[in-house]
Design a protein around this motif. Structure first.
Motif, PDB file in Angstrom:
ATOM      1  N   PHE A  73     -21.931  11.295 -33.132  1.00  0.00           N
ATOM      2  CA  PHE A  73     -22.631  10.626 -34.229  1.00  0.00           C
ATOM      3  C   PHE A  73     -21.660  10.296 -35.359  1.00  0.00           C
ATOM      4  N   LYS A  74     -20.709  11.188 -35.614  1.00  0.00           N
ATOM      5  CA  LYS A  74     -19.699  10.928 -36.644  1.00  0.00           C
ATOM      6  C   LYS A  74     -18.882   9.688 -36.283  1.00  0.00           C
ATOM      7  N   LYS A  75     -18.467   9.612 -35.017  1.00  0.00           N
ATOM      8  CA  LYS A  75     -17.689   8.455 -34.562  1.00  0.00           C
ATOM      9  C   LYS A  75     -18.541   7.184 -34.644  1.00  0.00           C
ATOM     10  N   PHE A  76     -19.807   7.311 -34.266  1.00  0.00           N
ATOM     11  CA  PHE A  76     -20.728   6.170 -34.321  1.00  0.00           C
ATOM     12  C   PHE A  76     -20.872   5.655 -35.757  1.00  0.00           C
ATOM     13  N   LYS A  77     -21.044   6.570 -36.711  1.00  0.00           N
ATOM     14  CA  LYS A  77     -21.212   6.172 -38.108  1.00  0.00           C
ATOM     15  C   LYS A  77     -19.937   5.551 -38.667  1.00  0.00           C
ATOM     16  N   GLU A  78     -18.775   6.068 -38.218  1.00  0.00           N
ATOM     17  CA  GLU A  78     -17.502   5.501 -38.682  1.00  0.00           C
ATOM     18  C   GLU A  78     -17.342   4.054 -38.235  1.00  0.00           C
ATOM     19  N   TYR A  95     -32.062  10.891 -31.495  1.00  0.00           N
ATOM     20  CA  TYR A  95     -31.778  12.315 -31.716  1.00  0.00           C
ATOM     21  C   TYR A  95     -31.747  12.606 -33.217  1.00  0.00           C
ATOM     22  N   GLN A  96     -31.103  11.719 -33.958  1.00  0.00           N
ATOM     23  CA  GLN A  96     -31.017  11.889 -35.412  1.00  0.00           C
ATOM     24  C   GLN A  96     -32.391  11.773 -36.061  1.00  0.00           C
ATOM     25  N   LEU A  97     -33.171  10.779 -35.633  1.00  0.00           N
ATOM     26  CA  LEU A  97     -34.507  10.594 -36.191  1.00  0.00           C
ATOM     27  C   LEU A  97     -35.413  11.775 -35.867  1.00  0.00           C
ATOM     28  N   ASN A  98     -35.298  12.309 -34.641  1.00  0.00           N
ATOM     29  CA  ASN A  98     -36.106  13.469 -34.246  1.00  0.00           C
ATOM     30  C   ASN A  98     -35.743  14.691 -35.076  1.00  0.00           C
TER      31      ASN A  98
END
Length: 412
Positions: free
Chosen positions: A207-212, A371-374
């Motif tokens: 998720f960190k890589k995705f947000k970057e 996953y983040q929303l859940n």
């Protein structure tokens, strides 16, 4: 010492949520003598259409009707929880996935999380072989020269074979299990409050890589393939009118020259938003547009660079289409914009990605976002439940009693 080896089979894992149909287990002492073993056959309580028929046809060793004749996970929960909680060590093969599946069914039936530490034989074997590759149960038995039980994908047999794998590694190294843990301290995993530590850590990394990279790869290139192209198409799928609106391109499809597009990723995103604000939309396929924005580019030798999109526009017009061809400067004028203003506009927002109902075509990204929303929803629900519990009154708990008191008083 009690060692529990367990393995699961799933009726389905569609949508990232597993529904268990087998809980196989082997309970041993520290010398791996079997104390108890069994396979809890579980009715997943789903419609026939919900079963994963690839799994039914290729993996499961029983028919759907047999699973449906047994009790649900709810019935077996106390047995499963007791087996896990009373074991000194819990071991399996690819056990993080099975731990998550247990969480899925616990949550589905409103049952408490089974919190425990566990160890994965697959990870021990990676250390044993000094390899980064995963190894299946059958392949590991073969490489360790062990004759295991042959009913593959029966959860009880796979649990027994996992026990044989661990015993084979220990015998080969002449170690106790505690000695192996000292050599492999990073193999320990845990499940707590419906969260598997290794899965959560892996999610956080991804998720960190995705947000970057959420707004692109950091360049202003918009080539046919690559991260920026994916983000550009994602933005076009989700863009909505915002800010000052007009009708300069009401109902019209606009396509922009490849000569401009491929070197102006950030500007193209803003142009998509501006055209939508004016009632139109940007399209990639120029031959289907109503307006084509031409952009001349001079090469180093002084000649015009070939515009492949313009070719398709001209062919379409020759075949009866009426696509209007305008210069890039005229296009900007229609938006009351200069090149300097366009170049200075900030990057558009990609916050829409985390909104409910967003169009996310990449399955892996969608799983990350869900996953983040859940997680967010679980935190909200937990906070709401705790707040409600803290503010609860005797009337909330014993409403019927107080109601009867009030009724008796009024009748006197």
């Amino acid at each position: 010492m009690r060692y529990l080896f367990f393995d699961l089979e799933y009726a389905t894992s569609k949508g990232g949520t597993s529904k268990i149909c087998e809980f196989g287990y082997v309970l041993t002492n520290e010398t791996f003598n079997v104390i108890e073993r069994g396979n809890l056959i579980i009715n997943p309580c789903i419609d026939r259409l919900e079963w994963d028929y690839r799994v039914v046809n290729k993996i499961l060793t029983r028919k759907i009707s047999e699973y449906e004749s047994y009790p649900s996970f709810y019935y077996y929960y106390e047995k499963i929880s007791s087996l896990i909680s009373n074991a000194d060590y819990v071991v399996g093969h690819s056990l993080d996935g099975d731990a998550k599946a247990l969480n899925d069914d616990c949550k589905r039936y409103g049952l408490p999380s089974i919190d425990y530490s566990f160890y994965d034989v697959k990870l021990f074997y990676k250390e044993y072989k000094n390899s980064k590759n995963d190894t299946s149960v059958s392949r590991m038995l073969e490489e360790l020269n062990i004759n295991g039980e042959t009913r593959e994908h029966d959860a009880e047999c796979d649990s027994f074979n996992t026990m044989l794998e661990l015993k084979g590694i220990l015998d080969s190294l002449d170690l106790t299990f505690e000695g192996l843990l000292i050599l492999c301290p990073n193999v320990k995993n845990e499940n707590k409050d419906y969260v598997v530590k290794s899965i959560e850590e892996n999610y956080l990394r991804r998720f960190k890589k995705f947000k970057e990279n959420i707004s692109g790869d950091g360049t202003n290139e918009l080539k046919r393939h690559g991260e920026n192209r994916r983000r550009f198409l994602q933005f076009m799928d989700n863009v909505k009118p915002i800010g000052k609106l007009g009708n300069a391109y009401a109902g019209k499809k606009v396509s922009i020259s490849i000569n401009y597009e491929e070197k102006h990723y950030r500007q193209m995103l803003n142009l998509v938003q501006l055209v939508v604000n004016q009632g139109g939309r940007i399209v990639s396929k120029a031959s289907l547009s109503d307006v084509y924005v031409k952009y001349d580019m001079i090469k180093e030798d002084g000649t015009l660079r070939y515009d492949s999109k313009l070719k398709y526009v001209e062919e379409a017009n020759n075949n009866g289409s009426k696509i209007e061809i305008i210069s890039f400067d005229k296009f900007l004028m229609s938006l009351n914009l200069t090149k300097e203003q366009l170049d200075s506009m900030p990057m558009v927002s990609f916050d829409f990605i985390f909104e409910k109902g967003s169009i996310i075509k990449d399955k892996k990204e969608k799983a990350l976002i869900n996953y983040q929303l859940n997680k967010k929803n679980q935190c909200i629900n937990k906070s709401f439940s705790e707040k409600k519990l803290n503010n609860i009154t005797l009337g909330d708990l014993f409403g019927d009693v107080f109601k009867s008191f009030k009724s008796e008083k009024s009748s006197q």
